[in-house]
Design an enzyme around this catalytic site. Structure first.
Site, PDB file in Angstrom:
ATOM      1  N   MET A   1      56.421  60.190  43.171  1.00 49.10           N
ATOM      2  CA  MET A   1      55.905  59.772  44.477  1.00 49.10           C
ATOM      3  C   MET A   1      56.312  60.810  45.510  1.00 49.10           C
ATOM      4  SD  MET A   1      56.338  55.615  44.431  1.00 49.10           S
ATOM      5  CE  MET A   1      57.847  55.582  43.470  1.00 49.10           C
TER       6      MET A   1
ATOM      7  N   CYS B   1      46.009  62.878  41.979  1.00 48.63           N
ATOM      8  CA  CYS B   1      46.188  62.687  43.420  1.00 48.63           C
ATOM      9  C   CYS B   1      44.840  62.621  44.151  1.00 48.63           C
ATOM     10  CB  CYS B   1      47.037  63.820  43.990  1.00 48.63           C
ATOM     11  SG  CYS B   1      47.290  63.591  45.756  1.00 48.63           S
TER      12      CYS B   1
ATOM     13  N   LYS C   1      48.912  63.437  33.930  1.00 48.40           N
ATOM     14  CA  LYS C   1      48.742  62.125  34.582  1.00 48.40           C
ATOM     15  C   LYS C   1      47.413  62.135  35.315  1.00 48.40           C
ATOM     16  CE  LYS C   1      51.125  58.985  37.832  1.00 48.40           C
ATOM     17  NZ  LYS C   1      50.502  59.081  39.131  1.00 48.40           N
TER      18      LYS C   1
ATOM     19  N   ASN D   1      49.990  52.755  33.850  1.00 46.57           N
ATOM     20  CA  ASN D   1      50.518  52.743  35.225  1.00 46.57           C
ATOM     21  C   ASN D   1      49.557  52.033  36.174  1.00 46.57           C
ATOM     22  OD1 ASN D   1      50.335  55.041  37.867  1.00 46.57           O
ATOM     23  ND2 ASN D   1      52.098  53.728  37.629  1.00 46.57           N
TER      24      ASN D   1
ATOM     25  N   ASP E   1      50.344  48.965  39.566  1.00 47.73           N
ATOM     26  CA  ASP E   1      50.560  47.604  40.079  1.00 47.73           C
ATOM     27  C   ASP E   1      51.585  46.767  39.323  1.00 47.73           C
ATOM     28  OD1 ASP E   1      48.569  48.376  41.797  1.00 47.73           O
ATOM     29  OD2 ASP E   1      47.025  47.095  40.925  1.00 47.73           O
TER      30      ASP E   1
ATOM     31  N   GLY F   1      55.987  52.582  40.039  1.00 48.60           N
ATOM     32  CA  GLY F   1      56.177  53.323  41.286  1.00 48.60           C
ATOM     33  C   GLY F   1      56.609  52.427  42.413  1.00 48.60           C
ATOM     34  N   ARG F   2      55.650  51.968  43.214  1.00 46.20           N
ATOM     35  CA  ARG F   2      55.956  51.312  44.486  1.00 46.20           C
ATOM     36  C   ARG F   2      56.881  50.116  44.362  1.00 46.20           C
ATOM     37  NH1 ARG F   2      49.851  50.673  45.923  1.00 46.20           N
ATOM     38  NH2 ARG F   2      49.883  50.459  43.670  1.00 46.20           N
TER      39      ARG F   2
END
Ligand SMILES: Cc1cc2nc3c(=O)[nH]c(=O)nc-3n(C[C@H](O)[C@H](O)[C@H](O)COP(=O)(O)O)c2cc1C
Length: 334
Positions: A24, A107, A146, A207, A209, A231-232
């Site tokens: 990130m 990205c 990725k 990956n 959510d 991630g988040r």
């Protein structure tokens, strides 16, 4: 206690647990990764680094790729659209300690896609292949990639690009199951991740959510993926990582810590960032982290607002200390 899932194998590197911290940009710098690694991450990935920026070797870029050995294994992520530049950059990051090189085809940010980098590469699978072949040939370590599903709903190229990846010698592929056009809207579609797993033989990392330990494990089982990337949801809540590891190792997930303990860890995070980056860089970066650690706590909105306007580390730490004392006195009073 028995392992519920198998280790992830990326070339000659075995990753246990098969749990990866998502790259990130602006967030997962070296300090942050070293702080979160002990929660049980099997693999960490750096923020993406532009292969063009690497050619200039600016201090900030070199800092991003310098692996000081706390994290093993670590993947350094590169983006760019030119195979030769990407190959050169891969050689540099390998020399600077990357165990794995990761290529970014995901990205969606306009500043990246306008130069044909990141997810824009997915508009041209042949170019993706040329980049992957050049990078694989340039380094003596495993290379992973990725990507998103494709540029848009009408151009889902993930299966084609993953097959080309396999042919090119890529050793693992991560799929964030959204299109580039979606940015972060809607939800990640894990059906596509399951389809990709069936389509290729190289390891697939799912990956998108994941924010609950039980659901994460269930996703792994349902799709058959070799690993998951988060991630988040880990931001402000690295205990989610330990909960997933508990389940992967066959234990019940440990309960989440109290609000006071969460803020104690937030203080450690804050102090470490100030020590390593200096106050001028750490304070603005820590604003978003503190807001995330505060999430769901009583009075979080007011505290967030206070932290937003503070520009000294000591003052922010004092607010956190005062909040911990308040939380503890109200829990003893209760
Ligand atoms: C602030 C931010 C920065 C990101 N930077 C990168 C990056 O540098 N490289 C990359 O491959 N993905 C990047 N991503 C995408 C994440 O790695 C991940 O694919 C995405 O957040 C979906 O996973 P999640 O739902 O678990 O967060 C970024 C995401 C966020 C929110």
């Amino acid at each position: 206690m028995s392992r519920q899932v198998a280790p992830l194998q990326i070339g000659g590197i075995q990753v246990w647990p098969p749990l990866v911290l998502a790259p990130m940009s602006g967030v997962t710098n070296r300090t942050m990764r070293a702080l979160y690694k002990p929660f049980g991450l099997g693999l960490t990935v750096t923020e993406f680094v532009s292969c063009n920026a690497l050619a200039y070797g600016s201090k900030r870029t070199m800092e991003m790729i310098d692996q000081h050995g706390l994290e093993k294994p670590v993947a350094t992520q590169l983006w760019g659209d030119d195979p030769e530049m990407m190959a050169q950059a891969a050689r540099v990051v390998r020399e600077c300690g990357a165990d794995i090189v990761d290529i970014n085809f995901g990205c969606p940010a306009p500043k990246v896609t306008k130069t044909n980098g990141g997810s824009a590469c997915l508009r041209d699978p042949q170019r993706c292949e040329a980049i992957m072949r050049a990078v694989v040939a340039a380094v003596d370590c495993p290379v992973m990639m990725k990507m998103r599903l494709g540029w848009s709903e009408g151009a889902l190229v993930y299966e084609e690009v993953a097959k080309r990846a396999q042919e090119a010698g890529i050793q693992a592929v991560t799929l964030h199951a959204r299109t580039a056009r979606q940015f972060y809207k809607g939800s990640a579609d894990w059906e596509h991740i399951a389809r990709l797993k069936r389509a290729v033989d190289i390891p697939v990392i799912g990956n998108g959510d994941l924010d609950d330990a039980q659901v994460a494990l269930q996703r792994m089982r349902d799709t058959g993926v070799d690993a998951i990337m988060l991630g988040r949801a880990t931001l402000g809540n690295p205990w989610l990582i330990s909960q997933i590891v508990d389940l992967m190792e066959g234990r019940p997930a440990a309960p989440l810590p109290s609000s006071a303990d969460r803020l104690r860890f937030c203080m450690v995070h804050y102090r470490t960032m100030v020590q390593e980056l200096g106050e001028a860089r750490a304070v603005p970066q820590m604003r978003k982290h503190v807001a995330l650690y505060l999430k769901g706590m009583p009075g979080a909105a007011i505290l967030r607002e206070r932290i937003m306007h503070i520009d000294s580390g000591d003052a922010a730490l004092a607010v956190l200390e005062e909040t911990i004392a308040r939380l503890e006195s109200s829990s003893t009073a209760a």
